[in-house]
Design an enzyme around this catalytic site. Structure first.
Site, PDB file in Angstrom:
ATOM      1  N   ARG A  68       0.854  -1.188   0.000  1.00 10.89           N
ATOM      2  CA  ARG A  68       0.000   0.000   0.000  1.00 10.89           C
ATOM      3  C   ARG A  68       0.891   1.240   0.000  1.00 10.89           C
ATOM      4  NH1 ARG A  68      -4.896   0.178   3.767  1.00 10.89           N
ATOM      5  NH2 ARG A  68      -5.515   1.562   2.055  1.00 10.89           N
ATOM      6  N   ASP A 117      -2.292   9.177   7.703  1.00  6.91           N
ATOM      7  CA  ASP A 117      -1.524   8.112   7.061  1.00  6.91           C
ATOM      8  C   ASP A 117      -0.114   8.566   6.719  1.00  6.91           C
ATOM      9  OD1 ASP A 117      -4.524   7.368   6.467  1.00  6.91           O
ATOM     10  OD2 ASP A 117      -3.324   5.537   6.368  1.00  6.91           O
ATOM     11  N   ASN A 169      -4.820  11.561   4.736  1.00  6.90           N
ATOM     12  CA  ASN A 169      -5.642  10.684   5.578  1.00  6.90           C
ATOM     13  C   ASN A 169      -6.820  10.202   4.731  1.00  6.90           C
ATOM     14  OD1 ASN A 169      -6.228   9.428   8.130  1.00  6.90           O
ATOM     15  ND2 ASN A 169      -7.868  10.901   8.430  1.00  6.90           N
ATOM     16  N   LYS A 170      -7.614   9.336   5.286  1.00  7.69           N
ATOM     17  CA  LYS A 170      -8.753   8.723   4.603  1.00  7.69           C
ATOM     18  C   LYS A 170      -9.550   9.743   3.787  1.00  7.69           C
ATOM     19  CE  LYS A 170      -9.570   5.302   4.665  1.00  7.69           C
ATOM     20  NZ  LYS A 170      -8.774   4.675   3.578  1.00  7.69           N
TER      21      LYS A 170
END
Lengths: 346, 346
Positions: free
Chosen positions: B95, B240, B250-251
């Site tokens: 990822r 992240d 981030n998300k």
């Protein structure tokens, strides 16, 4: 609009009348199933608005008009007025936010005033049909005016469904896209999926696929990302009620997209027929916002996504203040979301 | 953290080691099923990161450390270095966005440098365990520092899951809430459901329900509404990857909430251990954003929600510029999202 059915194409409105029966596309089943339902009396029509077989401001308005018409047709001479009043009361209490609902019932009410039952019945049918045709006409005109905002290659964002399913024919926010297509322009549409009921992923995507218009569905969370990346040129959304000062109630999440559009200097338009304007409501603070069952958030279909002990809040609409709105596309042209400009419409 | 299992409570980390096996809570099955899976070699661990049995920056970091350790343990003396290099390459390519993944592999790599296979194996185990314990320690400290922002009765919004499932124990964004609870303060949490993968509705809600912390799940579309209604006092989210200038990946949807918080004058905090900071990435523009399969948007569970002909865009993260962030809660204290303050951390 034309709907592909196997190899054929058939013409449909979202809602229509057949004698005293109200017919509609069951919007809860799309895109999986294209099914027509028949509502034989005003009580069934009340239920169809409540359970959202029909949704979208204009389609709700037309359905309410037909439901009110059914009540007039059902009323016996003996307690004619009383029966109708009770039926209208029930219709008015199906959903609180969409202005078209109240406006349409008002029109039927006005059309039958001071008339004997026989004449009232004829007037009710005429008026309901007139309202219904007006919606189609208005949608087409919104398309014509709104199309000026779209160039060949424009990338547009829309939220929820404000297409022909929501306004009988043509639609509000999507009407300009359909008009552009007919004039040879290709518009790319970013479709917010629109949780919790997913009207974007289910209905808007279905309409656009049916029309052969290029589009992609995105999570509601992703609209900001594509705006910040410079991939969205403008936003057009529908409306459920527009206050006298231009503040606009629309599907939950509209406010979020409007703020993000402002932050990224992207023009944000509302498209709505004049029947969605509520000159008696001073501003957005006075608009009643519908709260819907928690279940819509906690479940998707029949599948519970949330823990058993967790609960949800589920507010169905939000208010976007006029300052976030660049213009309102109406059947009478594109106006500024200002008191004076709105007053001039009426 | 303690997990209710029937009448008992048992202590769990999100990921841990048992000899050379990596064990973890399968986060894809929550909240329906609490299941532990065992990964017997580094290839299985690579798959678990890829298929998101584990997610969350810190938990991914710890898993990567254990996976790297497994590779070192599996390597034969003959092609020791080559085997490990290939395994680390695979781990790094699971990822792209979470910085902890790369940071953790780097630490294992550094710990085994210039060592013979026997000593390298011992060092790899030690270092992986150390990384893992550090995450737990850091989460606890983030809780301690972040708790100062929370009063009894504070209403907080969070996005995605940055709880203990995402950071082995305690968590990042939720650690302050858990710390507050232990000090007798009750914090109410608005939980963004976080489409498309619903980590809020599934994981954050599960954690909060398990801890007995009052919360409600909302559609991502509704966060702006509750902010504009004055019902949210502050926002805390995880991260992240944090660039040298404080820009934070981030998300997907984090950027939207940050813009809305700014518009409504609500303080917006990021919580993350120092391992999430990436001083080598100058700013948010340089962060690689993962695109994930369209399927996550087009389907919910096994049910397709979108029309057959419709496609989706599915970007998994977005970048929130430092200007939207009031502070970053780290294990070393709350810092400003500024170059100098971030440099001082290292």
């Amino acid at each position: 609009m034309l709907v592909k059915q196997g190899k054929e194409k058939k013409w449909f409105r979202a809602v229509w009348r057949q004698n005293s029966t109200v017919k509609m596309i069951d919007q809860r089943l799309l895109p999986k199933k294209f099914k027509i339902i028949s509502l034989k009396n005003h009580k069934q029509t009340v239920k169809a608005i409540e359970n959202m077989a029909v949704r979208g401001a204009g389609s709700i308005g037309a359905t309410a008009a037909f439901g009110a018409m059914q009540a007039v047709l059902e009323a016996k001479p003996k307690n004619f007025k009383q029966f109708i009043e009770r039926a209208f009361y029930r219709l008015r209490h199906t959903r609180p936010t969409a202005h078209d609902l109240f406006w349409a019932i008002e029109r039927i009410d006005f059309a039958i005033q001071e008339k004997n039952p026989r004449k009232a019945k004829i007037s009710a049918i005429k008026e309901a049909e007139k309202i219904s045709s007006e919606y189609c006409e208005r949608g087409k005109k919104i398309g014509k005016h709104g199309e000026k905002l779209l160039k060949n290659g424009t990338r547009m964002l829309t939220h929820c469904n404000a297409g022909w399913l929501a306004l009988l024919d043509w639609g509000s926010a999507l009407a300009p896209v359909y008009a552009a297509k007919r004039n040879g322009k290709i518009v790319f549409v970013f479709v917010d999926e629109t949780r919790p009921r997913l009207q974007g992923a289910k209905l808007t995507a279905w309409e656009l696929a049916n029309e052969g218009i290029p589009h992609r569905i995105i999570a509601d969370n992703a609209a900001g990302y594509y705006m910040s990346e410079g991939k969205i040129d403008l936003c057009i959304v529908g409306a459920d009620r527009i206050a006298a000062n231009g503040d606009t109630a629309n599907k939950i999440g509209t406010y979020e997209k409007a703020v993000l559009a402002k932050e990224n200097s992207i023009p944000f338009y509302v498209a709505a027929p004049t029947s969605t304007f509520d000159p008696n409501t001073k501003n957005g603070k006075k608009i009643v916002i519908e709260e819907r069952p928690e279940r819509e958030v906690l479940f998707i279909g029949k599948q519970r996504i949330a823990p058993k002990k967790s609960r949800a809040f589920n507010v169905a609409f939000d208010v976007t203040k006029a300052k976030y709105i660049k213009g309102i596309i109406t059947e009478k042209g594109i106006i500024k979301p200002k008191k004076k400009a709105i007053k001039r419409l009426f």
